[in-house]
Design a protein around this motif. Structure first.
Motif, mmCIF file in Angstrom:
data_model
loop_
_atom_site.group_PDB
_atom_site.id
_atom_site.type_symbol
_atom_site.label_atom_id
_atom_site.label_comp_id
_atom_site.label_asym_id
_atom_site.label_seq_id
_atom_site.Cartn_x
_atom_site.Cartn_y
_atom_site.Cartn_z
ATOM 1 N N PHE A 1 -3.481 9.854 -8.271
ATOM 2 C CA PHE A 1 -3.950 8.495 -8.466
ATOM 3 C C PHE A 1 -3.386 7.489 -7.461
ATOM 4 O O PHE A 1 -4.019 6.472 -7.170
ATOM 5 C CB PHE A 1 -3.710 8.014 -9.898
ATOM 6 C CG PHE A 1 -4.785 7.087 -10.336
ATOM 7 C CD1 PHE A 1 -5.989 7.589 -10.806
ATOM 8 C CD2 PHE A 1 -4.641 5.710 -10.214
ATOM 9 C CE1 PHE A 1 -7.020 6.720 -11.149
ATOM 10 C CE2 PHE A 1 -5.662 4.853 -10.568
ATOM 11 C CZ PHE A 1 -6.857 5.360 -11.040
ATOM 12 N N VAL B 1 -5.881 7.319 -4.850
ATOM 13 C CA VAL B 1 -7.067 6.590 -5.296
ATOM 14 C C VAL B 1 -6.830 5.082 -5.189
ATOM 15 O O VAL B 1 -7.653 4.334 -4.645
ATOM 16 C CB VAL B 1 -7.432 6.972 -6.759
ATOM 17 C CG1 VAL B 1 -8.503 6.058 -7.311
ATOM 18 C CG2 VAL B 1 -7.879 8.423 -6.841
ATOM 19 N N VAL C 1 -8.784 2.135 -3.077
ATOM 20 C CA VAL C 1 -9.425 0.981 -3.717
ATOM 21 C C VAL C 1 -8.887 -0.323 -3.124
ATOM 22 O O VAL C 1 -9.641 -1.232 -2.788
ATOM 23 C CB VAL C 1 -9.206 1.002 -5.242
ATOM 24 C CG1 VAL C 1 -9.648 -0.313 -5.869
ATOM 25 C CG2 VAL C 1 -9.971 2.155 -5.873
ATOM 26 N N LEU C 2 -7.556 -0.395 -2.956
ATOM 27 C CA LEU C 2 -6.959 -1.623 -2.425
ATOM 28 C C LEU C 2 -7.328 -1.844 -0.965
ATOM 29 O O LEU C 2 -7.303 -2.964 -0.478
ATOM 30 C CB LEU C 2 -5.438 -1.590 -2.583
ATOM 31 C CG LEU C 2 -4.957 -1.816 -4.017
ATOM 32 C CD1 LEU C 2 -3.465 -1.543 -4.117
ATOM 33 C CD2 LEU C 2 -5.243 -3.253 -4.456
ATOM 34 N N SER C 3 -7.660 -0.780 -0.242
ATOM 35 C CA SER C 3 -8.098 -0.935 1.144
ATOM 36 C C SER C 3 -9.603 -1.104 1.213
ATOM 37 O O SER C 3 -10.192 -1.040 2.275
ATOM 38 C CB SER C 3 -7.706 0.272 1.985
ATOM 39 O OG SER C 3 -6.423 0.706 1.687
ATOM 40 N N ASN C 4 -10.210 -1.261 0.035
ATOM 41 C CA ASN C 4 -11.637 -1.549 -0.017
ATOM 42 C C ASN C 4 -12.515 -0.434 0.547
ATOM 43 O O ASN C 4 -13.438 -0.672 1.308
ATOM 44 C CB ASN C 4 -11.902 -2.875 0.718
ATOM 45 C CG ASN C 4 -13.185 -3.542 0.283
ATOM 46 O OD1 ASN C 4 -13.751 -3.171 -0.742
ATOM 47 N ND2 ASN C 4 -13.640 -4.490 1.051
ATOM 48 N N ARG C 5 -12.223 0.803 0.173
ATOM 49 C CA ARG C 5 -13.136 1.882 0.522
ATOM 50 C C ARG C 5 -13.300 2.817 -0.683
ATOM 51 O O ARG C 5 -12.424 2.872 -1.550
ATOM 52 C CB ARG C 5 -12.654 2.660 1.746
ATOM 53 C CG ARG C 5 -11.291 3.255 1.611
ATOM 54 C CD ARG C 5 -10.872 3.881 2.941
ATOM 55 N NE ARG C 5 -9.698 4.714 2.766
ATOM 56 C CZ ARG C 5 -8.959 5.181 3.763
ATOM 57 N NH1 ARG C 5 -9.261 4.904 5.006
ATOM 58 N NH2 ARG C 5 -7.904 5.926 3.528
ATOM 59 N N VAL C 6 -14.408 3.524 -0.731
ATOM 60 C CA VAL C 6 -14.613 4.468 -1.826
ATOM 61 C C VAL C 6 -13.544 5.549 -1.702
ATOM 62 O O VAL C 6 -13.368 6.132 -0.638
ATOM 63 C CB VAL C 6 -16.015 5.108 -1.770
ATOM 64 C CG1 VAL C 6 -16.127 6.215 -2.810
ATOM 65 C CG2 VAL C 6 -17.076 4.060 -2.026
ATOM 66 N N PRO C 7 -12.770 5.780 -2.782
ATOM 67 C CA PRO C 7 -11.669 6.739 -2.697
ATOM 68 C C PRO C 7 -12.080 8.069 -2.070
ATOM 69 O O PRO C 7 -13.065 8.687 -2.462
ATOM 70 C CB PRO C 7 -11.249 6.903 -4.153
ATOM 71 C CG PRO C 7 -11.521 5.567 -4.754
ATOM 72 C CD PRO C 7 -12.806 5.122 -4.094
ATOM 73 N N ASN D 1 -16.621 0.630 -5.435
ATOM 74 C CA ASN D 1 -16.657 -0.310 -4.315
ATOM 75 C C ASN D 1 -17.866 -1.248 -4.343
ATOM 76 O O ASN D 1 -18.527 -1.471 -3.334
ATOM 77 C CB ASN D 1 -16.613 0.474 -2.997
ATOM 78 C CG ASN D 1 -16.100 -0.366 -1.848
ATOM 79 O OD1 ASN D 1 -15.565 -1.450 -2.057
ATOM 80 N ND2 ASN D 1 -16.295 0.118 -0.652
ATOM 81 N N LEU E 1 -14.210 0.800 -8.741
ATOM 82 C CA LEU E 1 -13.897 2.085 -8.115
ATOM 83 C C LEU E 1 -15.042 2.592 -7.251
ATOM 84 O O LEU E 1 -14.833 3.387 -6.340
ATOM 85 C CB LEU E 1 -13.544 3.129 -9.176
ATOM 86 C CG LEU E 1 -12.166 2.950 -9.804
ATOM 87 C CD1 LEU E 1 -11.974 3.883 -10.971
ATOM 88 C CD2 LEU E 1 -11.078 3.209 -8.759
ATOM 89 N N ILE F 1 0.836 -1.205 0.000
ATOM 90 C CA ILE F 1 0.000 0.000 0.000
ATOM 91 C C ILE F 1 0.873 1.258 0.000
ATOM 92 O O ILE F 1 0.590 2.230 -0.705
ATOM 93 C CB ILE F 1 -0.954 0.005 1.217
ATOM 94 C CG1 ILE F 1 -1.865 -1.220 1.202
ATOM 95 C CG2 ILE F 1 -1.782 1.282 1.242
ATOM 96 C CD1 ILE F 1 -2.922 -1.223 0.147
ATOM 97 N N VAL G 1 -9.388 -7.871 -5.000
ATOM 98 C CA VAL G 1 -9.931 -6.526 -5.212
ATOM 99 C C VAL G 1 -11.200 -6.598 -6.066
ATOM 100 O O VAL G 1 -12.218 -5.973 -5.754
ATOM 101 C CB VAL G 1 -8.888 -5.603 -5.877
ATOM 102 C CG1 VAL G 1 -9.529 -4.297 -6.314
ATOM 103 C CG2 VAL G 1 -7.738 -5.324 -4.927
#
Lengths: 200, 200, 200
Positions: free
Chosen positions: A129, A132, A136-142, B139, B137, A36, C136
């Motif tokens: 980016f 962003v 995404v990789l942490s599973n939340r809406v950017p 989610n 993106l 990350i 993901v």
């Protein structure tokens, strides 16, 4: 360009720390944190390089970027409590970082012969980016899709820089003016709670 | 090829609107909406170009695509209520869009000397991957992985087009036949609730 | 190199099955399963190729990889119950797969003239990124960021292989030793519940 290179490394360092802290909130292990951190710090430039076709992507050719991320990771590990208190300093370097990444990303895109509108956009991509992808990789809406006018500041800075290249100002000055404008917009936006409207 | 270019732009416009509406459901701000609209409209072709090594990716070389997305964004902002009523028209252009993107994506891949199986697959990637990225993106599990036989229609259309290139049909006719078949499959699928089986 | 090629195909097959099973848990349809299987099996190598600029990416040039994924998909569909009982065999091939992908990914990166530190990292990317993308796209925090020392094993194996290239060992031996070490670390880690610490 030495100062620019140094700032680039500092920006990378600060972005990597922000990635590592997000990973720690999500209870990831050391490896997840490393990924990350790396993606947050280098993801924006990587995407720009892939889109414009500058490969191998920049940071693969200069291992200092990789080492900077690893250093930031070790730093986060040992000094987490201390970093959390430094919000202001972190915010300052983060803002310098995005301003710089936006301007340098734009320059690189122009040097590939692409049009100014595309170059300004690639500047913003370089700057935002990574964050962003982190989200995404942490599973939340950017975050950037919901709050701050972070990216708008980058677009403004890159556009201004492009305008300044037509004046007789020395290049370094143009870079600095653009960075200061990005910082100014962002700081004002945070202070006054500015945001962009959505589609109702 | 003028009609093809126009359809390409219309397809981009409609895809961008679908992205903007998704962003608005997720309460993103104007910047988030712009990113999602851009990625929905141009993400599929971008991935294809990166995989086959056609860089700078196509839309960086023709700013009209970027302007089309921005226009779609403004349009979504001012006419959201009206668009929502136009489901049928939107669906029509969206289906023309995926058929066209599938065929053009396949042609481009073949022109890079890759095999027909890979080219058919890249056709489907061009047509559907923008929607996949939009969902990731935002989610949510990509719609395409759960419902409709959207992509299957693209694979069928691209395969048919490939077959038609061996006949004496003029190229434009082959493109149109393939698009009509994609549209037919998709419309029938939606009407009759067709779906693919999963792995039980 | 024939044995290596065969193992590569087997690794791809096993990775694709793991993707298909994940898709089935998430109730995706056949198309979604195909995409997830493909990305799990080929995503790591694809990312490596894009970053180092080896395009068209490898599997586009050898359709056997695509066919292997399709075969794995059909296999998952017909023998799901049976596969679920074969956990040990699957785990074995999966571990051979990551070891092999790590070593081959590293070799390829070195052959592009990049530095050893970057090459070791690209080895790990080749081996583990398919699994990250799988997670993901299925909308969950990547497994690898939370559990196992999967990637650490890859880094260790790739580093060891790099060291062995300076000895007089035949190349095949070096590859095998590195794979066995990756397997050993991973098996021990799973047995004893090893994990990496996070940032507290």
């Amino acid at each position: 360009m030495d100062l620019i290179y140094t700032l680039n490394i500092i920006g990378t360092f600060v972005f990597a720390i922000s990635g590592a802290l997000t990973a720690s909130e999500k209870k990831m292990d050391a490896f997840g944190s490393a990924v990350i951190a790396l993606i947050t710090a280098l993801g924006g430039g990587t995407l720009r390089d892939i889109l414009i076709g500058s490969q191998p992507v920049g940071w693969l050719l200069d291992p200092n970027y990789l080492y900077t991320v690893l250093a930031a990771l070790a730093f986060s590990y040992f000094f987490k409590k201390w970093i959390v208190k430094l919000t202001r300093t972190m915010f300052l370097f983060d803002t310098i970082g995005i301003g710089l990444f936006a301007v340098l990303g734009m320059q690189k895109t122009l040097s590939f012969g692409l049009s100014p509108a595309i170059a300004i956009m690639m500047g913003a991509v370089s700057a935002v980016f990574g964050g962003v992808l982190r989200d995404v990789l942490s599973n939340r809406v950017p975050l950037i899709f919901r709050k701050e006018i972070y990216a708008t500041a980058c677009l403004a800075g890159a556009t201004l820089y492009y305008g300044l290249t037509f004046t007789r100002l020395p290049e370094n000055w143009s870079i600095w003016i653009a960075i200061v404008v990005v910082m100014g917009i962002r700081i004002l936006a945070v202070r006054r709670g500015w945001g962009l409207p959505g589609i109702k």
